[in-house]
Design an enzyme around this catalytic site. Structure first.
Site, PDB file in Angstrom:
ATOM      1  N   CYS A  75      44.585  35.189  35.919  1.00 59.83           N
ATOM      2  CA  CYS A  75      44.176  34.488  37.137  1.00 59.83           C
ATOM      3  C   CYS A  75      42.860  35.004  37.708  1.00 59.83           C
ATOM      4  O   CYS A  75      42.256  34.346  38.553  1.00 59.83           O
ATOM      5  CB  CYS A  75      45.267  34.620  38.199  1.00 59.83           C
ATOM      6  SG  CYS A  75      45.530  36.307  38.771  1.00 59.83           S
ATOM      7  N   GLN A  76      42.385  36.157  37.266  1.00 61.38           N
ATOM      8  CA  GLN A  76      41.195  36.760  37.866  1.00 61.38           C
ATOM      9  C   GLN A  76      39.983  35.824  37.909  1.00 61.38           C
ATOM     10  O   GLN A  76      39.238  35.842  38.887  1.00 61.38           O
ATOM     11  CB  GLN A  76      40.830  38.071  37.172  1.00 61.38           C
ATOM     12  CG  GLN A  76      41.847  39.164  37.365  1.00 61.38           C
ATOM     13  CD  GLN A  76      42.902  39.174  36.270  1.00 61.38           C
ATOM     14  OE1 GLN A  76      43.168  38.170  35.622  1.00 61.38           O
ATOM     15  NE2 GLN A  76      43.516  40.324  36.064  1.00 61.38           N
TER      16      GLN A  76
END
Length: 166
Positions: A75-76
């Protein structure tokens, strides 16, 4: 029982949920984190665990045929905590997952990510899946909807095809 390949497995949340629902059994996990692989091995000692989605995408013959493919891909690239660099983030691995979906053609492909993905990259994911013949639906589900003490919206992508690509 449907066969389930779980990429970016973490500690096996997708696999556990699908097993509890009586829908599938995992036949392959993949996660880069050593601790997660240890947890997966403890709970599913007979299921092989690959280390890197990129390696699987470069040689998809390592992946058994499956009915369901899931991934909670990093998700970064889309998260406020990750500076929202999107496709410019070296942790952006959707193109590799897309390669795997295109090669393996599971009937169901299900993904989860942070709400920031809606504005950063979700359109490309949906376009990629639909170009492979998948029908897609997206859902935003807040953690509080399952009694967590916070909102924490998550994006879920559910896709299906009855086309094996041939």
């Amino acid at each position: 029982m449907l066969k389930h390949v779980d990429l970016c497995s973490g500690i096996g949340g997708f696999a556990l949920g699908f097993e509890w629902a009586g829908l599938s059994q995992p036949i392959l996990f993949c996660d880069t984190d050593e601790w997660c692989r240890k947890v997966l091995n403890k709970h599913w000692p007979d299921v092989p665990i690959a280390n890197d989605v990129k390696d699987l995408a470069n040689d998809p013959t390592q992946i058994p045929d499956c009915d369901i493919l899931t991934a909670g891909y990093p998700c970064q690239p889309f998260s406020l905590a990750g500076k929202q660099k999107g496709t410019e983030d070296d942790r952006h691995i959707w193109p590799y997952i897309h390669q795997i979906v295109a090669h393996k053609r599971p009937a169901f492909a299900i993904f989860e990510n942070v709400y920031g993905h809606v504005a950063l990259g979700l359109d490309q994911v949906l376009l990629d899946l639909e170009s492979e013949g998948y029908t897609t639906r997206t859902f935003v589900v807040p953690a509080c909807s399952v009694d967590a003490p916070h909102r924490r919206d998550r994006v879920w992508i559910v896709s299906y095809t009855d086309n094996s690509g041939q």
